[in-house]
Design an enzyme around this catalytic site. Structure first.
Site, PDB file in Angstrom:
ATOM      1  N   LYS A  24       0.810  -1.178  -0.042  1.00 58.11           N
ATOM      2  CA  LYS A  24       0.193   0.096   0.058  1.00 58.11           C
ATOM      3  C   LYS A  24       0.862   1.287  -0.236  1.00 58.11           C
ATOM      4  O   LYS A  24       0.778   2.203  -0.893  1.00 58.11           O
ATOM      5  CB  LYS A  24      -0.926  -0.045   1.080  1.00 58.11           C
ATOM      6  CG  LYS A  24      -1.463   1.313   1.508  1.00 58.11           C
ATOM      7  CD  LYS A  24      -2.274   1.441   2.961  1.00 58.11           C
ATOM      8  CE  LYS A  24      -2.955   2.610   3.124  1.00 58.11           C
ATOM      9  NZ  LYS A  24      -2.062   3.519   4.026  1.00 58.11           N
ATOM     10  N   ASN A  25       1.763   1.217   0.718  1.00 58.58           N
ATOM     11  CA  ASN A  25       2.676   2.348   1.154  1.00 58.58           C
ATOM     12  C   ASN A  25       3.502   2.752  -0.198  1.00 58.58           C
ATOM     13  O   ASN A  25       3.721   3.996  -0.488  1.00 58.58           O
ATOM     14  CB  ASN A  25       3.456   2.680   2.228  1.00 58.58           C
ATOM     15  CG  ASN A  25       2.725   2.539   3.623  1.00 58.58           C
ATOM     16  OD1 ASN A  25       1.567   2.649   3.283  1.00 58.58           O
ATOM     17  ND2 ASN A  25       3.399   2.275   4.702  1.00 58.58           N
ATOM     18  N   ASP A 123      -6.085   8.715   9.669  1.00 59.56           N
ATOM     19  CA  ASP A 123      -5.865   8.113  10.869  1.00 59.56           C
ATOM     20  C   ASP A 123      -6.175   8.872  12.163  1.00 59.56           C
ATOM     21  O   ASP A 123      -5.558  10.099  12.355  1.00 59.56           O
ATOM     22  CB  ASP A 123      -4.689   7.224  10.846  1.00 59.56           C
ATOM     23  CG  ASP A 123      -4.703   6.202  10.211  1.00 59.56           C
ATOM     24  OD1 ASP A 123      -5.560   5.726   9.661  1.00 59.56           O
ATOM     25  OD2 ASP A 123      -3.637   5.401   9.930  1.00 59.56           O
ATOM     26  N   ASP A 321       4.206   0.274  11.873  1.00 60.85           N
ATOM     27  CA  ASP A 321       3.041  -0.324  11.554  1.00 60.85           C
ATOM     28  C   ASP A 321       2.708  -1.813  11.832  1.00 60.85           C
ATOM     29  O   ASP A 321       1.731  -2.344  12.006  1.00 60.85           O
ATOM     30  CB  ASP A 321       2.920  -0.443   9.910  1.00 60.85           C
ATOM     31  CG  ASP A 321       2.797   0.840   9.320  1.00 60.85           C
ATOM     32  OD1 ASP A 321       2.142   1.833  10.137  1.00 60.85           O
ATOM     33  OD2 ASP A 321       3.099   1.076   8.179  1.00 60.85           O
ATOM     34  N   MET A 343       7.439   6.624  17.548  1.00 61.59           N
ATOM     35  CA  MET A 343       7.214   7.317  16.453  1.00 61.59           C
ATOM     36  C   MET A 343       5.708   8.218  16.382  1.00 61.59           C
ATOM     37  O   MET A 343       5.851   9.085  15.833  1.00 61.59           O
ATOM     38  CB  MET A 343       7.448   6.671  15.275  1.00 61.59           C
ATOM     39  CG  MET A 343       9.127   6.424  14.974  1.00 61.59           C
ATOM     40  SD  MET A 343       9.494   5.333  13.631  1.00 61.59           S
ATOM     41  CE  MET A 343       9.117   6.054  12.358  1.00 61.59           C
TER      42      MET A 343
END
Length: 436
Positions: A24-25, A123, A321, A343
């Site tokens: 996705k990224n 998000d 993630d 982070m």
């Protein structure tokens, strides 16, 4: 496409093979890069997910010709871009809904000297700053105006000029955006403290195939010699490493025997090792990861016997993630682990749902959670819950699949944003998931 909840009955052992989707990224950057050339660009292994499909739709509206050969393969040609449309209310509304839309700014500045960026949404995982992007653009010679009335940044330049810059944080999207602008700036640009994730390496290789001159790929110092134009190319996305990590965790939690096909193991960095530290066994068979059925897994301690800490760090460290996945998997391991999320400041807030399910977790502060593994002596209980962000959503889904009884997960649009047909793909392995 999106219904509003998953109903999950836990306790099934899964079995079989699963193929990870395209990353996705990576997709959001690669698809934005088609704007850099008037020639045709063909992209394959595209994940069929909401965020990516919205970006493709947005490109179509600004004039990119799109030929979707199949759900995972698409031809793009940006030879007739409608620049005035970028100032329309319609574009602002549409791009404001999509966090990935910020990625088209770099290519638009490189080719047309102007771009518009919505204030970021997306998000609930804390502040998503755009400073890195905008400061980087400014250093290349871009002027920006913030329009308070409609929350918009208007960016303009009468010519990008190469320069040296040191990023204040190795932002993946920031590095990608600045890189895409710099490939057509005049002179040489050096980006130090650049992100160096596989996504960025893939983007850099693709740009070089298009005629860019980027060196230092894979390191935190990218050197870009500007060129005047770029040509078309073909590009295939890597498999999604976040999905792969999720499936490793899922297999362990549900005591399943699963083979992850075509996992792109050489691009996974430290991810397999972190799951091995939780005691999860796996075998690399060619480019497949085989996870045997394991009745229990024990968290390793450090060599001196102290409790394991798993924290996130920019690549090649462990990706933030996957911390929520590691946290969930640790709840059923033997032993304890400290999860330290450095982070982002609110990615651990979903642990209250796991505590409701019976997990033993001490949330120390917004960044740290101590997990005391139950070693399967007590199964998690199914509950009704809601997903706060993409990664927590899949963590909760994994928890529900390993729990006793029925769970209902609301707000699954967040899961659909990042994982294609996840319910159908897991059902094929024997999971009991219904969309309601």
């Amino acid at each position: 496409m999106s219904s509003n909840a998953f109903e999950v009955r836990g306790g099934n052992r899964l079995k079989g093979e699963i193929i990870p989707q395209g990353a996705k990224n990576e997709a959001l950057q690669i698809i934005s890069a088609v704007l850099l050339t008037p020639e045709k660009v063909t992209i394959s292994n595209i994940p069929d997910i909401v965020d990516v499909n919205l970006l493709i739709e947005l490109l179509g509206e600004i004039g990119v010709k799109i030929n979707r050969i199949s759900r995972d393969k698409c031809e793009f040609q940006a030879d007739n871009i409608d620049i005035p449309y970028l100032q329309s209310a319609e574009f602002k509304k549409k791009s404001g809904r999509l966090r990935g839309s910020v990625m088209i700014a770099g290519p638009l500045l490189a080719r047309f000297g102007k771009a518009y960026i919505p204030k970021p949404g997306g998000d609930k995982i804390g502040r998503r700053r755009l400073d890195t992007h905008i400061i980087g653009f400014e250093k290349l010679g871009v002027k920006f105006v913030y329009d308070n009335d409609d929350n918009y940044f208007r960016l303009e330049t009468d010519g990008l000029k190469g320069t040296f810059m040191l990023l204040d944080e190795p932002s993946v999207t920031g590095t990608a955006n600045i890189l895409m602008a710099a490939v057509m700036a005049s002179g040489t640009t050096t980006i130090y403290n650049a992100a160096c994730e596989p996504y960025l390496q893939q983007l850099s290789k693709m740009l070089n195939r298009m005629g860019a001159k980027i060196s230092g790929i894979g390191s935190n110092m990218l050197i870009i010699e500007g060129v005047t134009s770029l040509k078309g190319t073909e590009h295939a996305m890597l498999p999604d490493m976040i999905e792969i990590g999720s499936f490793i965790g899922l297999a362990a939690m549900t005591q399943s025997e699963i083979t992850i096909k075509n996992a792109g193991i050489e691009n996974l960095g430290i991810i397999p090792e972190k799951f091995q530290q939780l005691g999860i066994q796996m075998e690399f068979r060619g480019d497949d990861i085989y996870i045997p059925q394991q009745d229990s897994y024990e968290i390793q301690t450090f060599i001196d016997g102290s409790i394991l800490t798993i924290s996130d760090h920019p690549w090649p460290g462990f990706t933030p993630d996957l911390l929520s996945i590691v946290l969930v998997v640790a709840t059923q391991a033997k032993g304890s682990v400290m999860i330290h999320q450095k982070m982002f400041e609110s990615r651990l807030f979903f642990v209250d749902k796991l505590i409701d399910m019976g997990a033993q977790i001490i949330l120390c502060d917004p960044h740290r959670a101590a997990v005391i593994g139950l070693g399967r002596q007590h199964k998690l209980r199914g509950i009704t819950m809601s997903s706060p962000d993409i990664r927590a959503g899949v963590s909760l889904l994994i928890a529900a699949l390993s729990a006793e009884g029925k769970s209902t997960i609301h707000n699954i649009d967040q899961i659909d944003r990042g994982y294609q047909y996840i319910d159908a793909r897991l059902t094929a392995l024997g999971a009991d998931i219904k969309r309601i």
